[in-house]
Scaffold this active site. Structure first.
Site, PDB file in Angstrom:
ATOM      1  N   GLU A   1      -4.254   4.305   7.084  1.00 37.81           N
ATOM      2  CA  GLU A   1      -5.694   4.347   7.350  1.00 37.81           C
ATOM      3  C   GLU A   1      -6.156   3.249   8.305  1.00 37.81           C
ATOM      4  O   GLU A   1      -7.157   3.401   9.012  1.00 37.81           O
ATOM      5  CB  GLU A   1      -6.503   4.270   6.053  1.00 37.81           C
ATOM      6  CG  GLU A   1      -6.322   2.997   5.248  1.00 37.81           C
ATOM      7  CD  GLU A   1      -5.182   3.075   4.246  1.00 37.81           C
ATOM      8  OE1 GLU A   1      -5.134   2.210   3.347  1.00 37.81           O
ATOM      9  OE2 GLU A   1      -4.340   3.989   4.357  1.00 37.81           O
ATOM     10  N   CYS A  23       0.679   3.318  -0.479  1.00 42.34           N
ATOM     11  CA  CYS A  23       1.189   2.042  -0.974  1.00 42.34           C
ATOM     12  C   CYS A  23       1.431   2.088  -2.484  1.00 42.34           C
ATOM     13  O   CYS A  23       2.446   2.589  -2.945  1.00 42.34           O
ATOM     14  CB  CYS A  23       0.248   0.908  -0.571  1.00 42.34           C
ATOM     15  SG  CYS A  23       0.956  -0.749  -0.793  1.00 42.34           S
ATOM     16  N   GLU A  66       5.961  -4.643 -11.979  1.00 39.81           N
ATOM     17  CA  GLU A  66       4.636  -5.251 -11.872  1.00 39.81           C
ATOM     18  C   GLU A  66       3.800  -4.886 -13.086  1.00 39.81           C
ATOM     19  O   GLU A  66       3.014  -5.705 -13.587  1.00 39.81           O
ATOM     20  CB  GLU A  66       3.929  -4.778 -10.601  1.00 39.81           C
ATOM     21  CG  GLU A  66       2.500  -5.303 -10.460  1.00 39.81           C
ATOM     22  CD  GLU A  66       1.725  -4.687  -9.318  1.00 39.81           C
ATOM     23  OE1 GLU A  66       0.587  -5.135  -9.081  1.00 39.81           O
ATOM     24  OE2 GLU A  66       2.236  -3.756  -8.667  1.00 39.81           O
ATOM     25  N   HIS A  83      -0.013   1.431   5.050  1.00 43.70           N
ATOM     26  CA  HIS A  83      -1.420   1.835   4.995  1.00 43.70           C
ATOM     27  C   HIS A  83      -1.813   2.507   6.313  1.00 43.70           C
ATOM     28  O   HIS A  83      -2.342   1.853   7.219  1.00 43.70           O
ATOM     29  CB  HIS A  83      -2.320   0.625   4.751  1.00 43.70           C
ATOM     30  CG  HIS A  83      -2.248   0.067   3.373  1.00 43.70           C
ATOM     31  ND1 HIS A  83      -3.128   0.410   2.379  1.00 43.70           N
ATOM     32  CD2 HIS A  83      -1.374  -0.815   2.816  1.00 43.70           C
ATOM     33  CE1 HIS A  83      -2.815  -0.246   1.263  1.00 43.70           C
ATOM     34  NE2 HIS A  83      -1.756  -0.986   1.503  1.00 43.70           N
TER      35      HIS A  83
END
Length: 541
Positions: free
Chosen positions: A508, A380, A404, A506
């Site tokens: 995971e 990410c 950002e 993600h």
């Protein structure tokens, strides 16, 4: 009619209720029962999405985009199931609904109170989650005695009256201390937590002593005596090398048979074969692989608990013990450490995150991995910073960045997604949940996943700026995964490196102890090959 098991905790927070709750679920599932879960978090936040990982641990994202407590991850990993936003209840959700009803006039002029209006809403949500399951395990977060948890304990006390004692079971998990000087187990604090629970009208049916080693018969006798239960209802969840052994040690103590008998469930014969295979893989894993997880929340390992577990799942499948070092990337910015230290690791992982702190250190880690051909996995935020690093150091785009981190960057290679520009509130407004990903053939991504389409869970606002796609690709960065409309980059890779791979999603969250996620499996495989090249003697041992 579903059965309900309510899990409470005493003495300290983070005592291991989530692991015990998940273990109870596994104990029942191997007997053929369909188990569901609810995690109750008494904080006033509506969900976990705006909580700091330092204070609460990772945000676990469900298929439907719920930003939930990390314990839902344990439920999914232990039972290989999928949870949803409805499996996580917070005070914020309850009060938001009750106040909305009051504003609509639903209560017909009543004085809206904790009892019955708040407790009724709690019970409604618990029962909603119990549809289509044989047993619902409800874990009540926090510690008995916390003021914010009282409405939830009152609600489940009422549920025992309404559902019947034969359909409800209370399991209390509390810390038992061991005096180092004498080796004596001290149960007084556990006794006090039981008294506090009784003061709220709840008598536990099961007590689980959480300790660093198995408690002795005398401690068990004391706990049973002061807990007003038989010693057969006292169990011990002690420290183990790996968390997946907890269901086994509780089963060996007779917990499964006790719960089945207590709730009047059919005495089905348990089938532990699949789970024993998982435990055996962990016990046989030998060859060490060193992974550096370089992030900004590394002072609390629970901030990246799904990452840690996904690495371990991949490692044990390959017969390897993954040794993780948590590295705070601010250290590289402040010259407390040098990135040259990363050379000793077999793989480098940069996980998700938000905000500017520590990002320049992460970029240094990514550059070191790329230039020294150390296996690298970016997740990410890790993908976004990998693009920033590549743009600066390969494409020659000076001061390239994400908007950002630097809204005035001359090269915004990472930018806010167009649909996010209209968003004003932070909670629950990111690109969240399960999304399809198209994978290009003849890429590392295709070799890892073996298909041209996968579905993965997301949590982000920023993406690779399409204005820079051509420049990045011309300099060798491969985009191997896209959103179905082709307008969003999902996977990047560098084919000339041993393993350089990053995902916007993600992976995971989908890793399981018996089914490691392909991106993590490929990463650990590459790290293992590097380790065996550097340490051939260990490989032969």
């Amino acid at each position: 009619m579903p059965k309900y098991i309510f899990v409470t905790g005493g003495v300290v927070s983070s005592v291991g209720k989530g692991t015990v709750a998940a273990a109870i679920g596994r104990i029942l599932s191997v007997r053929g029962f369909k188990v569901g879960f609810v995690k109750i978090d008494p904080y006033v936040n509506v969900d976990a999405g705006t909580l700091n990982p330092f204070s609460h641990g990772e945000v676990y994202v469900t298929d439907d985009g719920g930003e939930t407590d990390l314990d839902l991850g344990w439920y999914e990993r232990f039972l290989d199931i999928k949870t949803s936003r409805m499996n996580n209840i917070t005070t914020g959700q309850i009060y938001a609904e009750v106040i909305a009803r009051e504003r609509r006039g639903d209560y017909l002029g009543q004085c809206v109170q904790i009892v019955p209006h708040v407790t009724d809403e709690i019970k409604r949500r618990i029962r909603l989650a119990s549809k289509d399951v044989d047993v619902l395990v409800v874990e009540i977060g926090g510690t008995v005695g916390d003021i914010e948890g009282q409405p939830f304990l009152e609600a489940v006390r009422q549920m025992r009256l309404e559902e019947g004692i034969e359909n409800t079971l209370f399991a209390h998990v509390a810390l038992v201390l061991t005096l180092k000087a004498t080796g004596e187990f001290k149960t007084k604090s556990l006794q006090h937590s039981i008294n506090a629970l009784r003061g709220l009208g709840i008598q536990p049916d099961i007590i689980v002593a959480r300790s660093d080693q198995p408690i002795d018969a005398e401690a068990r006798r004391k706990i049973a005596l002061f807990g007003t239960i038989t010693d057969k209802a006292v169990f011990c969840s002690y420290d183990v090398d790996y968390v997946y052994k907890v269901p086994v040690i509780l089963e060996e103590q007779g917990m499964g048979d006790f719960i089945v008998s207590r709730l009047g469930l059919p005495a089905n014969r348990p089938d532990w074969s699949e789970w024993n295979n998982v435990v055996e893989m962990y016990e046989k894993a030998r060859f060490p692989v060193r992974i550096a997880v370089c992030g900004k929340y590394t002072k609390l390992a629970d901030s990246y608990v799904s990452v840690k577990e996904a690495l371990q799942h991949a490692g044990v499948r390959l017969g390897s013990q993954v040794e993780i070092e948590w590295i705070n990337t601010e250290d590289f910015e402040q010259n407390v450490r040098t990135v040259e230290e990363l050379r000793k690791f077999d793989g480098i992982l940069v996980p998700g995150g938000f905000g500017k702190r520590g990002t320049e250190g992460m970029i240094k880690c990514i550059q070191f991995a790329r230039e020294n051909d150390i296996p690298f996995l970016g997740i990410c935020f890790g993908l976004q910073l990998s693009v920033v690093e590549f743009a600066r150091n390969v494409c020659g785009l000076a001061n390239a960045n994400s908007t950002e981190l630097n809204p005035s960057t001359p090269h915004p290679v990472i930018d806010l997604m167009p649909e996010q520009r209209r968003v004003k509130e932070l909670g629950g407004t990111m690109r969240l949940g399960l999304q399809p990903v198209k994978i290009l053939e003849n890429t590392m991504a295709y070799r890892l996943y073996g298909t041209t389409e996968i579905s993965q869970r997301h949590r982000h606002r920023y993406e690779v700026n399409s204005q820079y796609w051509e420049t990045l690709q011309l300099h060798g960065l491969v985009f191997s995964g896209f959103s179905p409309d082709g307008e969003r980059v999902e996977i990047i890779e560098l084919p000339l490196n041993r393993f350089f791979f990053a995902t916007q999603f993600h992976p995971e969250y989908l890793s399981r102890p018996n089914r490691p996620e392909p991106a993590y499996l490929g990463f650990v495989q590459a790290a293992l090959e590097r380790a065996k090249t550097i340490h051939p003697a260990q490989a032969l041992a």
